[in-house]
Enzyme design. Structure first.
Site, PDB file in Angstrom:
ATOM      1  N   LYS B 135       0.699  -1.130  -0.232  1.00 13.13           N
ATOM      2  CA  LYS B 135       0.207  -0.055  -0.056  1.00 13.13           C
ATOM      3  C   LYS B 135       0.865   1.113  -0.161  1.00 13.13           C
ATOM      4  O   LYS B 135       1.912   1.450   0.809  1.00 13.13           O
ATOM      5  CB  LYS B 135      -0.914   0.045   1.168  1.00 13.13           C
ATOM      6  N   SER B 211      -9.634   0.884   2.563  1.00  7.33           N
ATOM      7  CA  SER B 211      -9.026   1.741   1.923  1.00  7.33           C
ATOM      8  C   SER B 211      -7.825   0.863   1.153  1.00  7.33           C
ATOM      9  O   SER B 211      -7.226   1.353   0.328  1.00  7.33           O
ATOM     10  CB  SER B 211      -8.277   2.515   2.766  1.00  7.33           C
ATOM     11  N   SER B 235     -10.179  -1.717   6.345  1.00  4.22           N
ATOM     12  CA  SER B 235      -9.614  -1.328   5.349  1.00  4.22           C
ATOM     13  C   SER B 235      -8.531  -2.694   4.912  1.00  4.22           C
ATOM     14  O   SER B 235      -8.247  -2.298   3.552  1.00  4.22           O
ATOM     15  CB  SER B 235      -8.335  -0.182   5.260  1.00  4.22           C
TER      16      SER B 235
END
Lengths: 547, 547
Positions: B135, B211, B235
């Protein structure tokens, strides 16, 4: 938590009447002592240490003086003695201390409990029959319990048990006395508007430390063998050191504070942990086992999910001595104690190295702590004192009115927490770097528990030797080493203080003032190495020729 | 953390120029792909799932499709395949996804790393040669790294590695691609001003969740077999569920966030944890072992001092099914999945009971969370967006502008933390109370990971099925169960919504809209029972007839 006041205080509108009520409640407990205490001189002696010999029976002295905690538990378990007899002996010895260390003597409750335990067909629990003393603000098992946490506005406020005390109770202990703490519960001495000043059992002119100074004053004269204190800046370790007993501040979140009464409930920047104070080293571990036996993390899920897991020292130990913290030079008896212990550890085959605190900027931890203690600028504490109409005492002013204390915005708070975490990481890094060529890192640090032995009253204004480890959340144990000696511990003449704080501390010392006062040291381990700290403490004591 | 910007962005004064620079940087990475990707249609298909077959070589398809993580690691270790060949195959597959899930394709760095690993005399590390996707806001191993965390104001800002990635790197992995996250990194979808919208690999009309939606979009089409996400409200779990892969949110403080870039650094009311997202169940545990192998608690002392300690299921398992959370009824495919799994668990001899969420007031956790997420009223986040000149996107507005979000005073913060801790204790109490006559408490809860399958864009406004477990800090694993099926999952006609949120969710469902979308479930354990959650997940999958 119960938020009601007992009916009898609700009509007491003035500060003085409420204080008088709290003291009357204390006195009523003390008045229950039966047989009455005979032989306490009208003019109290400077030291309370002679009182038991003058007042107690030979049997009471035997019970309270001749057993370690482990031995006492054994004879209780084997029913060579009744719980009631033990309880009565400790109730009487606690009551005669004359150090103003008691808030509640639980005469009736304790004897009822003792009789109940005696009536069981089988002894049960790892603390079966052991009298345990407790710090007042934690609360207490039972109905009708009031807890003031040293605030006059909370006098007569109901507040019962907590998860830790329930666990200890389940292990069969007898709660029999509750002890003093200072105003604000944030002083390294013990003086409050409600109960006045708690003094040192060895010398009324000195402080037994704080904030768990009721415990230290009591245990220091064996009015209790095992008590429960709490520590957020040194409040277990400082008083334990000052009276020459053992104390242990575990890593946060091993022992629950659930149910305890405190200010700023919900604050998580820096937290307090309960821990044991005791006459015996082995009782430190016993306490931890008893506290964790009930798997309290299933009830208080904020706790670390970890049973007590005894550590075994197998390899050669590597001990670091922190001779000073880079801010304040300890008084001569403390330095001598470190030398003696270092030498004994060497002789026992341990590797002994120096801990370089100077390069680690211990001042940083105090700058952070003062703000993290009071993220609201001390407003809640001051408001509660104001509400009760009580004077803000000198050491409360000292700690609340540090220059940088103020109501923080949330981003200011985050910034402090971030800097705290960075400092913790730096310190961990320094510890990792102690790995020498043999790849062995330092096992524990031995360091002062305070700048000196027990302080004269209202002088405990340097917390660094204990509070530093609260900022880092490192476990720390206190063990007695020696006593202040005029011959061995002269003033270090010609010493040039390094800063204003150092001068203040330096000028406080004289061998005469502290003569014969206990001198203790502190064993510090990395965060979460609780079991290791106690295991290494044992090795150090073996090196000192103790059992 | 490095706070400088790369020189080339410092003269880019407008929002649009900075965004263009970030996109150009991404495109430059994608342009490195060699050989070029041929055969991608100009008009992108609704589903990306057919692209690999049209574009990749048979060998690349074999490498990226026919091995589990464990199998791939085995052939890498045995050197039946080179790291470089594996890395090139995943670089190419990642680049063709067309879901807008990539922020940086690390072509050169990954191939250099792969060659380096291939040149070692012996394979080393438990992740030897495995390509791992990450990420974006976490940062990245290497010099010259920039990390924007989806804020235009941080475009081109240097921010390197973190403790977790260093640990994974030490275990021999290859970092090869960085993936998208939404503005604010606080949405359960993935859309940012910088990179636009990340879409679902199965259906461009739907969201891959967020997310960590760049990760899910990538792993969902095997452009990566193992990636790193982060979870503070769902997330990891929401996006893993939406693409039908595995995901795991451990208890806080097992895995470090030290070195990661985030907003509100130092906030500790509610924290995020990194965790794995992967095509294989076994890779969840592998990731945890690899992350903890370096004893990261010695570097980040805020971590729990605990190696990964695999749990063995010995006794009959007791599984609770949470059919709904008392607020919002899940869509029919989720309920069907729970029925199928409950039935399989029963057949396998497990005890299956209901989890009564209604009596546990799950609304409470959301009320607390919204305030605990933004103790400054969202000011820092909004200020940073304003500084970058970027639009506040709809789902950022949604989460930042909950009715009760405001700048809290410190006592207001304490009160929320206190209520949070009380709620956690209540929930623990409820779990303790599941002990039946046989004294056996519930081992895990199986529950929805979301109200439904992957949402249409900008509709993910109910977080309760994941965020609840963040408030409690319970570990949770996601596993795929089934797919939405028109025949099996009709609209529940005649259903009367229980509240406005329930109506919103109910009206979002139609079997046609979600057809063939993956349906996953969530396994929840008590706080700190991370190892147990993964062990029980395996038993559940065995009950489902999987290996």
């Amino acid at each position: 938590m119960q938020d009601q006041y007992v009916p009898e205080v609700t009509h007491l509108k003035t500060h003085d009447k409420r204080v008088a009520w709290a003291r009357a409640q204390r006195d009523a407990g003390l008045a229950k002592v039966d047989p009455k205490l005979q032989g306490i001189p009208d003019q109290l002696p400077q030291s309370s240490l002679g009182l038991p010999g003058a007042v107690l029976t030979a049997r009471e002295i035997e019970i309270t003086e001749s057993y370690s905690v482990t031995e006492l538990l054994r004879i209780l378990k084997d029913r060579e003695i009744t719980v009631e007899e033990v309880t009565r002996a400790f109730l009487r010895r606690a009551a005669l201390a004359q150090t103003n260390c008691i808030t509640h003597l639980l005469w009736d409750q304790a004897i009822t409990r003792a009789k109940n335990l005696d009536s069981l067909p089988e002894p049960k629990g790892m603390l079966f029959g052991l009298p345990i003393s407790t710090k007042e603000h934690h609360g207490m098992v039972g109905d009708e319990v009031v807890t003031n946490a040293s605030l006059t506005t909370w006098i007569g406020k109901r507040h019962g048990s907590n998860l830790l005390y329930d666990s200890l109770y389940d292990q069969g202990c007898v709660f029999y006395v509750r002890t003093t703490q200072p105003q604000n519960i944030m002083q390294l001495e013990t003086v409050s508007v409600i109960y006045g000043r708690t003094v040192h059992p060895y010398n009324r002119e000195l402080s037994p430390g704080g904030s768990s100074g009721g415990e230290s004053a009591l245990i220091g004269m064996r009015g209790s063998l095992l008590g429960v204190g709490g520590d957020i800046g040194g409040s277990i370790r400082c008083p334990a050191a000052h009276v020459g007993i053992y104390g242990f501040k575990p890593t946060l979140k091993r022992i629950s504070v659930l149910g305890s009464r405190s200010l700023m409930a919900g604050k998580e920047t820096i937290m307090s942990t309960p821990g044991p104070m005791t006459v015996d080293r082995d009782a430190l571990e016993l306490f931890m086992k008893a506290a964790l036996a009930s798997e309290p993390w299933l009830t208080d899920p904020s706790l670390t999910f970890k049973p007590w897991s005894p550590y075994k020292c197998i390899q050669q130990l590597k001990i670091a001595i922190m001779w000073w913290d880079g801010v304040v030079t300890p008084h001569p008896p403390i330095t001598r104690a470190m030398k003696e212990v270092a030498e004994a550890c060497c002789k026992a085959g341990m590797e002994v190295v120096d801990w370089d605190a100077e390069s680690l900027h211990h001042q940083t931890s105090w700058e952070l702590l003062t703000q993290l203690y009071w993220p609201d600028g001390g407003e809640e504490a001051l408001d509660l004192m104001k509400k009760g109409g009580e004077e803000v005492l000198p050491l409360s002013k000292f700690i609340l009115q540090q220059a940088n204390v103020k109501h923080l915005t949330q981003p200011e708070l985050w910034d402090l927490c971030r800097r705290r975490d960075e400092y913790r990481a730096e310190y961990a890094h320094a510890w990792n770097n102690t790995k020498g060529e043999n790849g062995k890192e330092v096992d524990v640090i031995i360091c002062p528990p305070s700048f000196g032995a027990a302080s004269p009253h209202d002088q405990s204004r340097y917390w660094g030797y204990t509070s530093h480890w609260n900022l880092l959340d490192y476990p720390g144990a206190i063990f007695p080493v020696t006593k202040v000696c005029r011959e061995k511990d002269p003033i270090q003449t010609g010493y040039i203080p390094k800063n204003e704080e150092d001068r203040f501390i330096y000028e406080m010392y004289s061998p005469e003032r502290y003569e014969d006062m206990p001198v203790a040291l502190q064993v510090i381990g990395r965060r979460s190495y609780d079991e290791k700290v106690l295991a290494v403490l044992k090795e150090i004591e073996l090196a000192l020729g103790r059992e």
